[in-house]
Design a protein around this motif. Structure first.
Motif, mmCIF file in Angstrom:
data_model
loop_
_atom_site.group_PDB
_atom_site.id
_atom_site.type_symbol
_atom_site.label_atom_id
_atom_site.label_comp_id
_atom_site.label_asym_id
_atom_site.label_seq_id
_atom_site.Cartn_x
_atom_site.Cartn_y
_atom_site.Cartn_z
ATOM 1 N N GLN A 1 1.256 4.162 -2.844
ATOM 2 C CA GLN A 1 1.040 5.574 -2.517
ATOM 3 C C GLN A 1 2.225 6.437 -2.930
ATOM 4 O O GLN A 1 2.074 7.629 -3.195
ATOM 5 C CB GLN A 1 0.772 5.719 -1.017
ATOM 6 N N THR B 1 0.832 -1.207 0.000
ATOM 7 C CA THR B 1 0.000 0.000 0.000
ATOM 8 C C THR B 1 0.861 1.250 0.000
ATOM 9 O O THR B 1 0.609 2.203 -0.756
ATOM 10 C CB THR B 1 -0.935 0.004 1.218
ATOM 11 N N GLU B 2 1.905 1.249 0.828
ATOM 12 C CA GLU B 2 2.764 2.431 0.903
ATOM 13 C C GLU B 2 3.550 2.626 -0.388
ATOM 14 O O GLU B 2 3.726 3.756 -0.856
ATOM 15 C CB GLU B 2 3.706 2.332 2.099
#
Length: 279
Positions: free
Chosen positions: A182, A178-179
């Motif tokens: 992002q 997820t990071e």
């Protein structure tokens, strides 16, 4: 090249590090052992060999940014070589000769609390950078390896183990993926299937060895309040460079290393730990 790495990473680190970020770098709690593979049937130029060479050439710059690469290896694409190398690496991780065997003489490896094994392999049909969640105790090679070995439905971990058993990484891949997304790494995904060739064979051996090391350390922790060395293992399937260019893949790997370091360092700071295996 160094310039290529940091050009790729520019969108991920657009601002000057804050004092807190500098403190996090100085408080790094991990060192990495990274492996790739040489050529094999149908893949005469394995991109992971190139990526390993680039990481070797940029270790000094990466070290300045707090990424400590202890060892790098390019493995022959065979079950025999994978078993020999994985056993040797984990033996060194547990050895009293840690500093002597460390590739990088510019820092003391023994001061690091956690080792992370990052294995690179190529999915020659892949479209994304795949973080492999699992490995399976199943050697069923679709083609012979470089030694001509082609097992079918054989346990990787020996006759006393359960065929097809699933071993999982102890790293939080959902958080990491997820990071990364992002930060602009849209090619990142989580996979539950590393295949059943030498990549899975290597990962299964590594996760099992990692489990054994952590089990031993957990027992010792009951008798001592001293922080002991632990380890994690992860397999990353990359794509051919025609699908995702070399510089982009290198930038992805550097970003991954930094996120793993950050996650583990925060865990250690908070005094939390992860479950070793979830079968």
């Amino acid at each position: 090249t160094t310039a290529a790495i940091y050009k790729t990473m520019a969108t991920m680190e657009a601002t000057k590090p804050t004092e807190q970020q500098e403190d996090e770098r100085n408080g790094s709690r991990c060192s990495f052992v990274i492996t790739g593979f040489g050529p094999f049937a149908g893949v005469p130029n394995n991109p992971t060999s190139t990526l390993i060479s680039c990481l070797r050439n940029n270790k000094a710059q990466l070290l300045e940014d707090g990424v400590h690469i202890r060892e790098t290896h390019i493995l022959d694409t065979s079950a025999e070589a994978a078993k020999f190398e994985i056993q040797g690496i984990y033996s060194r991780l547990c050895s009293d000769k840690l500093n002597k065997d460390c590739d990088d003489k510019s820092y003391d490896c023994s001061t690091k609390d956690v080792f992370v094994m990052l294995h690179l392999g190529v999915n020659y049909r892949g479209k994304k950078m795949q973080l492999e969640q699992c490995a399976y105790n199943d050697a069923t090679f679709r083609v012979p390896d470089n030694n001509g070995y082609q097992p079918q439905q054989i346990c990787i971990l020996g006759n006393s183990s359960t065929f097809g058993q699933c071993l999982r990484t102890t790293l939080d891949l959902h958080e990491i993926c997820t990071e990364l997304q992002q930060q602009g790494q849209s090619s990142c995904c989580i996979s539950q299937d590393p295949g059943r060739f030498v990549c899975n064979y290597t990962y299964c051996l590594s996760l099992d060895q990692c489990q054994s090391v952590n089990d031993s350390l957990e027992k010792n922790m009951q008798q001592s309040t001293k922080q002991l060395v632990g380890c994690h293992s992860l397999f990353l399937h990359v794509t051919p460079f025609a699908e995702i260019p070399e510089d982009n893949q290198l930038g992805f790997i550097v970003g991954l290393l930094k996120l793993i370091d950050k996650s583990i360092s925060q865990e250690m700071k908070n005094g939390t730990s992860t479950k070793i295996r979830d079968d």
